[in-house]
Scaffold this motif. Sequence first.
Motif, mmCIF file in Angstrom:
data_model
loop_
_atom_site.group_PDB
_atom_site.id
_atom_site.type_symbol
_atom_site.label_atom_id
_atom_site.label_comp_id
_atom_site.label_asym_id
_atom_site.label_seq_id
_atom_site.Cartn_x
_atom_site.Cartn_y
_atom_site.Cartn_z
ATOM 1 N N MET A 1 6.775 -2.923 7.655
ATOM 2 C CA MET A 1 5.607 -3.530 7.012
ATOM 3 C C MET A 1 4.362 -3.348 7.872
ATOM 4 O O MET A 1 3.275 -3.109 7.382
ATOM 5 N N CYS A 2 4.537 -3.450 9.220
ATOM 6 C CA CYS A 2 3.389 -3.261 10.128
ATOM 7 C C CYS A 2 2.833 -1.865 9.994
ATOM 8 O O CYS A 2 1.619 -1.660 9.984
ATOM 9 N N SER A 3 3.761 -0.906 9.887
ATOM 10 C CA SER A 3 3.318 0.481 9.720
ATOM 11 C C SER A 3 2.544 0.639 8.427
ATOM 12 O O SER A 3 1.530 1.335 8.357
ATOM 13 N N LEU A 4 3.018 -0.025 7.357
ATOM 14 C CA LEU A 4 2.340 0.042 6.060
ATOM 15 C C LEU A 4 0.919 -0.508 6.159
ATOM 16 O O LEU A 4 -0.034 0.105 5.697
ATOM 17 N N ARG A 5 0.779 -1.699 6.792
ATOM 18 C CA ARG A 5 -0.565 -2.286 6.919
ATOM 19 C C ARG A 5 -1.469 -1.421 7.777
ATOM 20 O O ARG A 5 -2.663 -1.300 7.531
ATOM 21 N N SER A 6 -0.880 -0.781 8.776
ATOM 22 C CA SER A 6 -1.670 0.108 9.643
ATOM 23 C C SER A 6 -2.191 1.293 8.852
ATOM 24 O O SER A 6 -3.349 1.682 8.971
ATOM 25 N N ASP A 7 -1.324 1.878 7.987
ATOM 26 C CA ASP A 7 -1.748 3.022 7.168
ATOM 27 C C ASP A 7 -2.869 2.621 6.211
ATOM 28 O O ASP A 7 -3.837 3.358 6.030
ATOM 29 N N ILE A 8 -2.733 1.448 5.586
ATOM 30 C CA ILE A 8 -3.766 0.975 4.667
ATOM 31 C C ILE A 8 -5.076 0.740 5.422
ATOM 32 O O ILE A 8 -6.170 1.065 4.942
ATOM 33 N N SER A 43 2.445 2.662 -2.655
ATOM 34 C CA SER A 43 2.226 2.861 -4.081
ATOM 35 C C SER A 43 0.743 3.079 -4.386
ATOM 36 O O SER A 43 -0.128 2.629 -3.620
ATOM 37 N N PRO A 44 0.410 3.746 -5.502
ATOM 38 C CA PRO A 44 -0.984 3.982 -5.876
ATOM 39 C C PRO A 44 -1.789 2.687 -6.018
ATOM 40 O O PRO A 44 -2.961 2.628 -5.626
ATOM 41 N N ASP A 45 -1.178 1.631 -6.563
ATOM 42 C CA ASP A 45 -1.933 0.383 -6.765
ATOM 43 C C ASP A 45 -2.309 -0.273 -5.433
ATOM 44 O O ASP A 45 -3.361 -0.908 -5.324
ATOM 45 N N GLU A 46 -1.471 -0.078 -4.384
ATOM 46 C CA GLU A 46 -1.811 -0.625 -3.068
ATOM 47 C C GLU A 46 -3.049 0.067 -2.493
ATOM 48 O O GLU A 46 -3.933 -0.581 -1.921
ATOM 49 N N ILE A 47 -3.105 1.372 -2.664
ATOM 50 C CA ILE A 47 -4.270 2.118 -2.156
ATOM 51 C C ILE A 47 -5.526 1.702 -2.911
ATOM 52 O O ILE A 47 -6.592 1.475 -2.320
ATOM 53 N N ILE A 48 -5.423 1.610 -4.236
ATOM 54 C CA ILE A 48 -6.595 1.239 -5.033
ATOM 55 C C ILE A 48 -7.058 -0.178 -4.687
ATOM 56 O O ILE A 48 -8.262 -0.449 -4.583
ATOM 57 N N ASN A 49 -6.101 -1.083 -4.486
ATOM 58 C CA ASN A 49 -6.464 -2.452 -4.125
ATOM 59 C C ASN A 49 -7.193 -2.485 -2.778
ATOM 60 O O ASN A 49 -8.193 -3.203 -2.607
ATOM 61 N N GLU A 50 -6.700 -1.694 -1.812
ATOM 62 C CA GLU A 50 -7.362 -1.660 -0.508
ATOM 63 C C GLU A 50 -8.754 -1.029 -0.623
ATOM 64 O O GLU A 50 -9.697 -1.442 0.044
ATOM 65 N N HIS A 51 -8.856 -0.008 -1.500
ATOM 66 C CA HIS A 51 -10.154 0.622 -1.757
ATOM 67 C C HIS A 51 -11.134 -0.425 -2.317
ATOM 68 O O HIS A 51 -12.299 -0.498 -1.897
ATOM 69 N N ASP A 61 -22.599 -7.331 -3.222
ATOM 70 C CA ASP A 61 -23.136 -7.710 -4.532
ATOM 71 C C ASP A 61 -22.691 -6.731 -5.630
ATOM 72 O O ASP A 61 -23.450 -6.400 -6.538
ATOM 73 N N LEU A 62 -21.485 -6.280 -5.534
ATOM 74 C CA LEU A 62 -20.957 -5.319 -6.502
ATOM 75 C C LEU A 62 -20.993 -5.904 -7.912
ATOM 76 O O LEU A 62 -20.655 -7.070 -8.126
ATOM 77 N N ASP A 63 -21.418 -5.095 -8.869
ATOM 78 C CA ASP A 63 -21.525 -5.514 -10.272
ATOM 79 C C ASP A 63 -20.164 -6.020 -10.777
ATOM 80 O O ASP A 63 -19.130 -5.425 -10.512
ATOM 81 N N GLU A 64 -20.199 -7.129 -11.525
ATOM 82 C CA GLU A 64 -18.968 -7.730 -12.040
ATOM 83 C C GLU A 64 -18.181 -6.777 -12.921
ATOM 84 O O GLU A 64 -16.952 -6.796 -12.966
ATOM 85 N N ARG A 65 -18.895 -5.924 -13.648
ATOM 86 C CA ARG A 65 -18.212 -4.968 -14.542
ATOM 87 C C ARG A 65 -17.410 -3.962 -13.727
ATOM 88 O O ARG A 65 -16.315 -3.540 -14.128
ATOM 89 N N VAL A 66 -17.956 -3.576 -12.563
ATOM 90 C CA VAL A 66 -17.216 -2.657 -11.690
ATOM 91 C C VAL A 66 -15.976 -3.353 -11.136
ATOM 92 O O VAL A 66 -14.887 -2.763 -11.060
ATOM 93 N N LYS A 67 -16.128 -4.637 -10.764
ATOM 94 C CA LYS A 67 -14.970 -5.399 -10.290
ATOM 95 C C LYS A 67 -13.882 -5.458 -11.369
ATOM 96 O O LYS A 67 -12.695 -5.258 -11.090
ATOM 97 N N ASP A 68 -14.304 -5.721 -12.606
ATOM 98 C CA ASP A 68 -13.341 -5.771 -13.708
ATOM 99 C C ASP A 68 -12.630 -4.438 -13.901
ATOM 100 O O ASP A 68 -11.434 -4.378 -14.214
ATOM 101 N N SER A 69 -13.421 -3.358 -13.716
ATOM 102 C CA SER A 69 -12.820 -2.029 -13.897
ATOM 103 C C SER A 69 -11.755 -1.765 -12.836
ATOM 104 O O SER A 69 -10.717 -1.137 -13.101
ATOM 105 N N PHE A 70 -11.988 -2.255 -11.602
ATOM 106 C CA PHE A 70 -10.992 -2.105 -10.556
ATOM 107 C C PHE A 70 -9.737 -2.911 -10.878
ATOM 108 O O PHE A 70 -8.609 -2.447 -10.658
ATOM 109 N N TYR A 71 -9.926 -4.109 -11.396
ATOM 110 C CA TYR A 71 -8.778 -4.926 -11.776
ATOM 111 C C TYR A 71 -7.933 -4.216 -12.844
ATOM 112 O O TYR A 71 -6.699 -4.174 -12.776
ATOM 113 N N PHE A 72 -8.653 -3.652 -13.821
ATOM 114 C CA PHE A 72 -7.988 -2.903 -14.886
ATOM 115 C C PHE A 72 -7.208 -1.711 -14.308
ATOM 116 O O PHE A 72 -6.064 -1.450 -14.675
#
Length: 336
Positions: A1-8, A43-51, A61-72
């Motif tokens: 798990m430590c290695s995983l967090r380090s990679d992220i 997994s791809p979702d872990e990378i996107i979440n970290e992004h 101050d990121l636009d709320e619509r962009v935040k929603d798009s990331f959630y989607f």
Amino acid sequence: MCSLRSDIGDYKELLRQYIKTKDEAVLYEAEQFSKSSIQNNISPDEIINEHYQAILELIPDLDERVKDSFYFLIETMISYGLAYQEYHVLREKQIELRAEIDVAANMQDTLLNTSIPNVEHIDIGAKSVPAKQMNGDYYHFVQDDEGNIGVAIADVIGKGIPAAFFMSMIKYAMESFPENRMYPKVILELLNRVVERNVESGMFVTMFYGLYDIYRHDFYYATAGHEPGFIYRAEDDYFEEIDAKGLLLGVKNDVKYRQYVNHIHNGDMIVLLTDGVTECRSGDRFIEREEVLDIIKQNKHLPANDIVENVYKSLERFQDFNMRDDFTLIIIKRNN
């Protein structure tokens, strides 16, 4: 798990550097990161979440619509990641299965290998080609202690690896019979008992067995529900259908088979085959039996093995080189 967090964490730092510098060297490092991520099962979702978390730090101050798009996108990638993982598991299993089938096919070739008898004034050609890796057809030659030729041709109703290896059982049962003259009706009755005792439910075998008397040139034969063959009569230049009937092997224990006999004259040919020869098709059209016989007649002046090869090549072209069923053809030709 430590290695995983380090990679992220490495990914987050790479993103920060690229946004500030637009340096292509950072893109190269990102490419290496993607390769190590696969090896570490990130997994791809872990990378996107970290992004997404990194973007929130860089752009508070990121636009709320962009935040929603990331959630989607994250939710989408969770399903994608699971499906992608299942795909790779299935692919690995498929590769393992193919390897096992390759081994089974090679074993089948070894187990079912048979030698074509070399007898004066008798020319024999034989070819058997599976539509897939495993062959549901089978042919075998034996000779008794007088040199007479026994020939079996069979087709298993029920394909795949069990059917293919069931053929090997039949072959070795045949080879266990005495080497003194054994007539076709006796062979089929003995084999029927072997099959009936050992066959799986829903699997049956059609077989034609013939005995060629090399001294009198009489051909004795019996059939267990197999595709009828033909005898080419050279003197009259026509094909005579082999008329024989009998129940499939393995249906009942106490079946009695009828035996027939035909005399083979100089230049005559015995044609034995499976339904993959007479029932091949291209598109919606099935080839007619007469078309197959015409090919044989056109090549009758050739050695028996060349006739068999030419028939196969013709049917292969007819089906656009995509054989849909196992092909087995045997020609026994009496030469002058």
